[in-house]
Write an enzyme that holds these catalytic residues in place. Structure first.
Site, PDB file in Angstrom:
ATOM      1  CB  SER A  74      -0.779  -0.089   1.195  1.00  0.00           C
ATOM      2  OG  SER A  74      -1.836   1.067   1.236  1.00  0.00           O
ATOM      3  CE1 TYR A 106      -0.153   5.545  -5.540  1.00  0.00           C
ATOM      4  CE2 TYR A 106       0.044   6.785  -3.333  1.00  0.00           C
ATOM      5  CZ  TYR A 106       0.188   5.636  -4.060  1.00  0.00           C
ATOM      6  OH  TYR A 106       1.326   4.855  -3.778  1.00  0.00           O
ATOM      7  CE  LYS A 126      -0.549   2.071  -3.778  1.00  0.00           C
ATOM      8  NZ  LYS A 126      -0.033   0.773  -4.146  1.00  0.00           N
TER       9      LYS A 126
END
Length: 296
Positions: free
Chosen positions: A136, A150, A154
């Site tokens: 991650s 983004y 993650k």
């Protein structure tokens, strides 16, 4: 190792190879894969070790991913450890990011980890052993300015890791989710070219790590069966702060979380305050500059 042709993925492959592992590198660029293969082979500890390269996009077609992993297992034997490191990043203000970038990042960063994991899990269960690593990011622990495309991808890996760990623990399979900080990789260098000023200033509040250092920590945590893998004091604090209902490896780890949570929350609030201050300052400077341009 997916995303194994460069950056953290390549360094994880080297670290495992140094420990005598057989490696399968998976990435899209065949030329980069072959260059990385040559580089990794320099670190061999015995003449039986093999580095296998497979060129495939792990985010597009599950059946294709399943087939190539099946072929890899036929050549090198069953997968003892899968490292999901394929990933990409786009930074920018929410309204400036192209809508298809949100879809592409979710495909690469999330589904690009789901597909390989799905392809190896049945064999791991049959063998009653295995390690699955999801790489991650610290941006998967807290959302920051510029990371609206983004960060969610993650964060999604953590949810997958927690749910999957509960399923596979009885089979002696351990999941590790790694939260590396800003790391000196080709991907980070590319991302830095388009970072908004606010994101750059926030990033500069902590140092950039070397990929080799991050890889060593991730491999060690995966081998030990640790659920969380973090780097440095900032990483340790974030892991405590965001522990929530995450699995713990030991009673000691759980006690550390309980004891440190309060003080780390206070420190965290100071960090958040400074980040908000950076964003406000940048906005005021931009508005001042725009009004000066208008008056001219």
């Amino acid at each position: 190792v997916t995303g194994g042709s460069s950056g953290i993925g390549k360094c994880i492959a080297i670290e495992c190879y140094k420990q005598g592992a057989f490696i399968t590198l998976i990435a899209r660029d065949e030329n980069k894969l072959l260059q990385t293969k040559k580089e990794i082979e320099k670190y061999s500890v015995n003449d039986k070790q093999v580095v296998l390269c497979i060129s495939v996009d792990v985010s597009k077609d599950y059946e294709q991913v399943e087939n190539v992993l099946k072929q890899a297992q036929e050549k090198l034997g069953p997968v003892d450890m899968l490292v999901n490191c394929a990933g990409t990043s786009v930074t920018g203000k929410f309204e400036d990011i192209e809508v298809n970038s949100f879809e592409r990042l979710m495909a690469v960063n999330y589904l690009g980890s789901v597909y390989p994991s799905r392809a190896v899990i049945a064999t791991m269960k049959e063998r009653r052993m295995g390690r699955i690593v999801f790489v991650s990011s610290q941006a998967g622990q807290l959302g920051l300015f510029g990371y609206t495309a983004y960060s969610p991808t993650k964060f999604a890996l953590r949810g997958l890791a927690e749910a999957l760990q509960m399923e596979v623990k009885p089979y002696n399979i351990y999941v590790t989710v790694a939260y590396p900080p800003d790391t000196d990789t080709p991907g980070f260098a590319e991302e830095s070219k388009t970072k908004p000023l606010e994101t750059k200033l926030i990033s500069e509040t902590s140092s950039v790590c070397q990929a080799e250092q991050v890889a060593r920590v991730i491999v060690k945590d995966a081998i030990q069966g640790n659920f969380n893998s973090s780097v440095g004091s900032d990483g340790y604090m974030l892991s405590i702060l965001t522990s929530g209902m995450s699995p713990v490896t030991s009673i000691t780890e759980g006690l550390q979380q309980v004891v440190c949570m309060g003080i780390f929350r206070i420190i965290g609030l100071f960090y958040l305050g400074s980040f908000d201050s950076i964003v406000r300052r940048c906005m005021m400077q931009r508005e001042k500059s725009e009004s000066a341009d208008k008056t001219e």
